[in-house]
Design a protein around this motif. Structure first.
Motif, PDB file in Angstrom:
ATOM      1  N   ALA A 156      41.232  31.362  49.939  1.00 36.03           N
ATOM      2  CA  ALA A 156      40.860  31.967  51.217  1.00 36.03           C
ATOM      3  C   ALA A 156      41.994  31.845  52.241  1.00 36.03           C
ATOM      4  CB  ALA A 156      39.594  31.313  51.757  1.00 36.03           C
ATOM      5  N   LYS A 157      42.785  30.787  52.128  1.00 39.15           N
ATOM      6  CA  LYS A 157      43.922  30.575  53.040  1.00 39.15           C
ATOM      7  C   LYS A 157      45.214  31.187  52.487  1.00 39.15           C
ATOM      8  CE  LYS A 157      44.157  26.779  55.498  1.00 39.15           C
ATOM      9  NZ  LYS A 157      43.626  27.178  56.823  1.00 39.15           N
ATOM     10  N   GLN A 158      45.070  31.908  51.353  1.00 39.51           N
ATOM     11  CA  GLN A 158      46.196  32.613  50.722  1.00 39.51           C
ATOM     12  C   GLN A 158      47.353  31.659  50.392  1.00 39.51           C
ATOM     13  OE1 GLN A 158      47.103  35.858  53.420  1.00 39.51           O
ATOM     14  NE2 GLN A 158      45.423  37.113  52.585  1.00 39.51           N
ATOM     15  N   ILE A 159      46.999  30.521  49.822  1.00 39.38           N
ATOM     16  CA  ILE A 159      47.982  29.525  49.377  1.00 39.38           C
ATOM     17  C   ILE A 159      48.452  29.906  47.971  1.00 39.38           C
ATOM     18  CG2 ILE A 159      48.374  27.102  48.830  1.00 39.38           C
ATOM     19  CD1 ILE A 159      48.004  27.634  51.822  1.00 39.38           C
ATOM     20  N   ASN A 160      49.774  29.922  47.763  1.00 34.10           N
ATOM     21  CA  ASN A 160      50.327  30.300  46.461  1.00 34.10           C
ATOM     22  C   ASN A 160      50.154  29.172  45.444  1.00 34.10           C
ATOM     23  OD1 ASN A 160      51.243  32.780  47.448  1.00 34.10           O
ATOM     24  ND2 ASN A 160      53.156  31.857  48.182  1.00 34.10           N
ATOM     25  N   ILE A 161      49.997  29.565  44.190  1.00 32.93           N
ATOM     26  CA  ILE A 161      49.922  28.585  43.114  1.00 32.93           C
ATOM     27  C   ILE A 161      51.326  28.348  42.557  1.00 32.93           C
ATOM     28  CG2 ILE A 161      49.516  30.289  41.286  1.00 32.93           C
ATOM     29  CD1 ILE A 161      47.537  28.255  40.043  1.00 32.93           C
ATOM     30  N   LEU A 162      51.622  27.103  42.159  1.00 33.16           N
ATOM     31  CA  LEU A 162      52.959  26.739  41.656  1.00 33.16           C
ATOM     32  C   LEU A 162      52.974  26.757  40.130  1.00 33.16           C
ATOM     33  CD1 LEU A 162      53.613  23.683  44.025  1.00 33.16           C
ATOM     34  CD2 LEU A 162      54.356  26.056  44.364  1.00 33.16           C
ATOM     35  N   GLU A 163      54.168  26.752  39.573  1.00 32.49           N
ATOM     36  CA  GLU A 163      54.320  26.674  38.117  1.00 32.49           C
ATOM     37  C   GLU A 163      54.107  25.223  37.683  1.00 32.49           C
ATOM     38  OE1 GLU A 163      54.872  28.907  35.789  1.00 32.49           O
ATOM     39  OE2 GLU A 163      54.925  30.617  37.175  1.00 32.49           O
ATOM     40  N   GLY A 164      53.232  25.008  36.708  1.00 35.43           N
ATOM     41  CA  GLY A 164      52.966  23.659  36.230  1.00 35.43           C
ATOM     42  C   GLY A 164      52.860  23.615  34.727  1.00 35.43           C
ATOM     43  N   GLU A 165      52.941  22.422  34.180  1.00 34.06           N
ATOM     44  CA  GLU A 165      52.806  22.230  32.734  1.00 34.06           C
ATOM     45  C   GLU A 165      52.211  20.849  32.466  1.00 34.06           C
ATOM     46  OE1 GLU A 165      56.708  22.590  31.146  1.00 34.06           O
ATOM     47  OE2 GLU A 165      57.539  20.939  32.343  1.00 34.06           O
ATOM     48  N   ASN A 166      51.866  20.646  31.189  1.00 29.36           N
ATOM     49  CA  ASN A 166      51.281  19.358  30.763  1.00 29.36           C
ATOM     50  C   ASN A 166      50.014  19.011  31.559  1.00 29.36           C
ATOM     51  OD1 ASN A 166      53.451  18.985  28.954  1.00 29.36           O
ATOM     52  ND2 ASN A 166      54.685  17.992  30.552  1.00 29.36           N
ATOM     53  N   GLY A 203      36.573  11.023  34.337  1.00 30.26           N
ATOM     54  CA  GLY A 203      35.998  10.145  35.348  1.00 30.26           C
ATOM     55  C   GLY A 203      36.934   9.797  36.480  1.00 30.26           C
ATOM     56  N   LYS A 204      38.152  10.342  36.461  1.00 27.57           N
ATOM     57  CA  LYS A 204      39.129   9.961  37.494  1.00 27.57           C
ATOM     58  C   LYS A 204      39.783  11.172  38.167  1.00 27.57           C
ATOM     59  CE  LYS A 204      40.185   5.646  35.051  1.00 27.57           C
ATOM     60  NZ  LYS A 204      41.237   4.837  34.379  1.00 27.57           N
ATOM     61  N   GLY A 205      40.177  12.203  37.408  1.00 27.37           N
ATOM     62  CA  GLY A 205      40.828  13.344  38.016  1.00 27.37           C
ATOM     63  C   GLY A 205      41.637  14.147  37.033  1.00 27.37           C
ATOM     64  N   VAL A 206      42.717  14.794  37.526  1.00 26.64           N
ATOM     65  CA  VAL A 206      43.570  15.638  36.698  1.00 26.64           C
ATOM     66  C   VAL A 206      45.029  15.334  37.029  1.00 26.64           C
ATOM     67  CG1 VAL A 206      41.901  17.517  36.457  1.00 26.64           C
ATOM     68  CG2 VAL A 206      43.494  17.504  38.391  1.00 26.64           C
ATOM     69  N   SER A 207      45.939  15.767  36.118  1.00 26.35           N
ATOM     70  CA  SER A 207      47.374  15.610  36.365  1.00 26.35           C
ATOM     71  C   SER A 207      48.103  16.806  35.795  1.00 26.35           C
ATOM     72  CB  SER A 207      47.896  14.313  35.732  1.00 26.35           C
ATOM     73  OG  SER A 207      47.862  14.410  34.305  1.00 26.35           O
ATOM     74  N   ALA A 208      49.317  17.032  36.311  1.00 24.43           N
ATOM     75  CA  ALA A 208      50.170  18.110  35.810  1.00 24.43           C
ATOM     76  C   ALA A 208      51.595  17.843  36.255  1.00 24.43           C
ATOM     77  CB  ALA A 208      49.697  19.469  36.323  1.00 24.43           C
ATOM     78  N   THR A 209      52.525  18.407  35.494  1.00 27.17           N
ATOM     79  CA  THR A 209      53.951  18.271  35.844  1.00 27.17           C
ATOM     80  C   THR A 209      54.382  19.513  36.602  1.00 27.17           C
ATOM     81  OG1 THR A 209      54.345  16.936  33.865  1.00 27.17           O
ATOM     82  CG2 THR A 209      56.266  17.909  34.937  1.00 27.17           C
ATOM     83  N   ILE A 210      54.867  19.304  37.831  1.00 28.22           N
ATOM     84  CA  ILE A 210      55.311  20.411  38.690  1.00 28.22           C
ATOM     85  C   ILE A 210      56.724  20.100  39.176  1.00 28.22           C
ATOM     86  CG2 ILE A 210      54.811  21.727  40.795  1.00 28.22           C
ATOM     87  CD1 ILE A 210      51.875  20.795  40.502  1.00 28.22           C
ATOM     88  N   ASP A 211      57.657  20.991  38.867  1.00 26.70           N
ATOM     89  CA  ASP A 211      59.066  20.792  39.244  1.00 26.70           C
ATOM     90  C   ASP A 211      59.598  19.447  38.754  1.00 26.70           C
ATOM     91  OD1 ASP A 211      59.152  23.253  40.508  1.00 26.70           O
ATOM     92  OD2 ASP A 211      58.554  22.430  42.454  1.00 26.70           O
ATOM     93  N   GLY A 212      59.179  19.064  37.538  1.00 23.91           N
ATOM     94  CA  GLY A 212      59.694  17.851  36.923  1.00 23.91           C
ATOM     95  C   GLY A 212      59.021  16.569  37.353  1.00 23.91           C
TER      96      GLY A 212
END
Length: 864
Positions: free
Chosen positions: A612-622, A628-637
């Motif tokens: 809704a705020k037109q925020i861009n999504i970044l490139e991520g991997e892994n 029970g705790k959350g999520v993780s991803a690698t963004i820009d190393g």
């Protein structure tokens, strides 16, 4: 109904413990069941081996054969496996018919035993079991004739037995015209039960409907009703919404006017000195015109062994004529007819509540057929058809918008006057009004299955159900009327015999007592009020499923609320964004990227917020989900995390900002964004309290509700904060679904009459345990309509205070009606014995009281 055959199947030489025979087969639409005949025997303790039954797929029977037919015994299990087996023996093949009924009207286990004994004594009935707890009766009989007779047998005991699976197929609904009071309905019921091919019949005076199951033709049913002095029309043949018998009322009005003119002419002639014989001719003519219908109805009432007002009035009028009181007799008949006409016109106001609902949904729809738009009846529209609705038109069927956007006024369904914005994929309901835009809608329900159709069906069923107070009054009236009738006969005969007056004097007083005897006002004091209240509630988006629930709502002293989706909106939304490092846009970009692949409701709310705020999504991997705790991803190393406090504690990130503790104390769900070195910021998500909830709680408090309780699975701190925000008097936290039932029981044990408000699905056990189950948001949930005792069609609690007020008002009016009806009778009885009452005053007191009771009940329509 299930037909079964059992043959002798046991070999007396082969004895084996715990042996049994299986004599049942389950067929489509039929319950698996077993039947046993019971025969006394001195060998009943023997346990004999049975042959296995052979299954025949083309038959509803099992055939068994054994080598030895003499003194053979089988043990046949009943439906519940833990029940003791019933032993039986036969010497030849016997056909059994097994039927299950629902039995209504039972007050306690003793009622079940009474029905059980009565049905068991019927010829050809083999076994019968009545279960009070489930209101079910299982019967096994040798022939179909006795099966058809059972509902009538049960009806004579004062209860109603309805064969499961057959009622909707065989039952027919008729509109009955010409009923003046509840006693007329009883007369029609008794008359129709004398017809051999009628299995069961229920006549509801308040809704002017007859529900009848029979195996004869419709013309016979209509003819028999006419013999009883009334007119019947098959509901399906009458134009939708036409519930007012206008022609009959016009005809009755004409008869009243003509007989009134004849009566006035006779009185006028007597004043100018014309011989009384001539005046009596006019009086007699007036009596015949006004009295034909009630006398005819009285004849069939007597024939059906019923004492209704028609019988008592006819006896009084004829008796007055026999003793030379022609003016009195004519006045009695005319006042009775006038009162009956006014009652019918008044009570039609209550019946119109259903008529108005029926008229909401259009009879025709514009359907797309290729490139053409065709107007067809709603009954001809099928599921998946595309219908076109123009601005300002009513939507003819339930469906989903596939093209266009508009605002839709859903007041007819939810009672909410503010239009709701609708666009593609949104659901719409039949009977609602399209606003400014043209809509194309894919039909999802047939005409008979729409939400408005279900509402109409439920309202009609609810108006036909007896409330506890009504059932008591009906029983009282059935005893009271015959007693007063006997007393009237004694008054006619006894005083003259002991030389306390003339025969004519005491005969006249006895006639007065007969007229006073009919408790018309008392009998209709409850049902008319209930019909008016339930009709008003339906128009305002509240479905009350019967008089018993209407009465119960007025006695509630504590209400328990499910939190999620009831007190709150049920949809988590982002409320705060706190940034510790970087800027807000960078934080939201990380959050959207991390939560993009999660299906969790909290993750979805964050994604929706960032979109809704037109925020861009970044490139991520892994991308990884940490249970029970959350999520993780690698963004820009760099590996970033989004999760709860426990996740970052495990990562060893220090320190945790104090702001997070402060936000958690405000009952907010915290999503922390960071890496394994530092916390970059937090996003707060919360299920916000509805603004309507706060208003509803305040109104309930002002209306004297003692306890408002919140039930939630949230932790103690969150529950305490939400309870305070929503103005609750107490709360129960950390609840599993089954714990809600325990919480309800705690309130009941503390002496509170408790209602439970939930969504009607997940809260079903708690709704069932509470004294009154209330489901909200029924417009979008078919299950909610079926689950609870009361359904708030709008998805908010604003209708709850109205429902409670309506119930209390209805209870007050019912009490006023009852006391007024009783008081009028007492005063009339006191005035009759000294001779201070006249016959026409007796009629006026009865019909007048009934009319005032109806008008008093109509005040329930004014409650907004």
């Amino acid at each position: 109904m299930q037909k079964m055959k059992n043959n002798t199947c046991c070999n007396s030489n082969q004895i084996q413990a715990n042996s049994c025979c299986n004599h049942t087969k389950q067929t489509a639409g039929l319950q698996t069941s077993t039947v046993a005949t019971t025969t006394p025997s001195n060998q009943s303790e023997e346990k004999l081996d049975c042959c296995e039954s052979e299954t025949n797929d083309d038959s509803d029977s099992y055939d068994s054969s054994c080598t030895n037919h003499s003194d053979s015994f089988c043990s046949v299990a009943k439906e519940q496996s833990n029940e003791e087996a019933i032993k039986h023996h036969t010497n030849e093949a016997i056909d059994f018919y097994r039927v299950q009924y629902t039995v209504s009207g039972m007050d306690c286990g003793a009622c079940a035993k009474t029905i059980e004994k009565s049905v068991a004594n019927m010829e050809a009935v083999q076994t019968v079991e009545v279960q009070f707890g489930t209101a079910k009766m299982n019967v096994a009989a040798k022939n179909q004739a006795v099966i058809q007779e059972i509902p009538r047998k049960v009806a004579k005991l004062g209860y109603k037995a309805e064969e499961i699976g057959s009622h909707k197929d065989k039952g027919e609904i008729y509109f009955v015209e010409g009923m003046d009071c509840g006693a007329c309905a009883k007369t029609i019921e008794k008359h129709m039960r004398t017809i051999p091919n009628v299995q069961q019949v229920t006549v509801n005076f308040s809704t002017s409907k007859m529900d009848i199951s029979h195996s004869t033709d419709q013309e016979t049913i209509i003819s028999e009703v006419k013999k009883a002095g009334y007119n019947a029309t098959l509901a399906s043949k009458r134009a939708r919404g036409n519930t007012a018998p206008a022609k009959l009322i016009d005809l009755s009005a004409m008869f009243v006017i003509i007989s009134g003119l004849l009566l006035g002419t006779g009185v006028g002639l007597s004043f100018i000195g014309v011989p009384s014989t001539i005046s009596n001719v006019f009086y007699g003519a007036g009596m015949v015109i006004s009295g034909y219908k009630p006398v005819k109805s009285a004849y069939f009432a007597v024939k059906s062994r019923a004492l209704d007002m028609n019988v008592l009035m006819s006896v009084a009028a004829i008796g007055a004529a026999l003793i030379g009181e022609w003016l009195e007799g004519a006045l009695v008949v005319w006042l009775f007819s006038l009162g009956a006409l006014l009652q019918i016109k008044s009570i039609d106001r209550t019946r119109n509540s259903v008529k108005e609902l029926m008229e909401l949904a259009p009879l025709e729809a514009l359907v797309k057929r290729g490139q053409d738009i065709v107007k067809v009846s709603v009954e001809a529209v099928t599921i998946s058809d595309i219908i076109l609705v123009k601005p300002g038109d009513r939507i003819p069927l339930d469906g989903e918008i596939v093209k266009g956007e508009s605002s839709v006024n859903q007041a007819s369904i939810t009672g909410e006057s503010i239009p709701v914005d609708k666009t593609v994929t949104d659901d719409v309901f039949a009977g609602t009004v399209n606003g400014h835009g043209t809509l194309e809608i894919e039909v999802t329900k047939l005409a008979q299955d729409t939400t408005i159709a279900k509402i109409i069906e439920m309202v009609e069923d609810a108006q036909g159900k007896q409330a506890p107070s009504q059932a008591f009054i009906d029983k009282f009236a059935s005893i009271y009327t015959p007693i007063v009738f006997v007393v009237a006969l004694i008054i006619m005969v006894l005083p003259p015999l002991v030389q306390l007056g003339t025969w004519g004097e005491w005969f006249y007083r006895g006639l007065e007592l007969l007229v006073i005897a009919c408790p018309c006002a008392l009998v209709i004091s409850t049902p008319v009020a209930i019909v008016a209240a339930i009709g008003n509630a339906a128009k305002n988006g509240v479905l009350i499923k019967g008089g018993a629930f209407l009465e119960k709502a007025g006695t509630i002293t504590a209400i328990a609320f499910d939190k999620t989706g009831t007190i709150t909106a049920g949809k988590p939304t982002v409320s705060d964004v706190e940034v510790f490092h970087k800027d807000e846009t960078a934080l939201l970009q990380l959050a959207r990227t991390l939560e993009a692949y999660s299906n969790h409701p909290i993750a979805k709310s964050i994604v929706d917020y960032t979109e809704a705020k037109q925020i861009n999504i970044l490139e991520g991997e892994n991308f990884q989900s940490i249970v029970g705790k959350g999520v993780s991803a690698t963004i820009d190393g760099t590996t970033y995390y989004a999760g709860n406090r426990k996740l970052f504690n495990d990562l060893g990130v220090e320190p945790i900002p104090k702001t997070i503790d402060q936000l958690q104390e405000q009952a907010k769900t915290i999503v922390i964004i960071g890496n394994n070195i530092e916390i970059l910021g937090v996003i707060c998500v919360e299920d916000t309290i509805r603004t309507t909830t706060v208003k509803a709680m305040k109104q309930l408090e002002n209306d004297g509700m003692k306890e408002k309780v919140m039930l939630t699975g949230d932790n103690e701190k969150t529950a305490a904060f939400m309870a305070k925000q929503s103005n609750m008097t107490r709360y129960y936290a950390n609840l599993l679904p089954e714990d809600k039932v325990t919480s309800i029981k705690k309130l009941q044990q503390a002496g509170y009459q408790t209602a439970m408000v939930g969504d009607g699905i997940n809260d079903a056990p708690a709704l069932a345990t509470a004294d009154l189950g209330i489901a909200m948001g029924g417009a979008g949930t078919d299950t909610a309509i079926e689950t609870a005792d009361v359904v708030l069609m709008a998805d908010n609690l604003e209708k709850l205070p109205f429902t409670m007020k309506l119930s209390k008002k209805a209870l007050t009016i019912i009490k006023q009606n009852v006391w007024f009806s009783v008081l009028i009778k007492v005063v009339a009885l006191v005035l009759v014995l000294p001779g201070w009452f006249t016959l026409w005053l007796a009629v006026l007191s009865d019909t007048g009281a009934a009319l005032l009771v109806i008008l008093n009940s109509l005040r329930l329509f004014k409650l907004k």
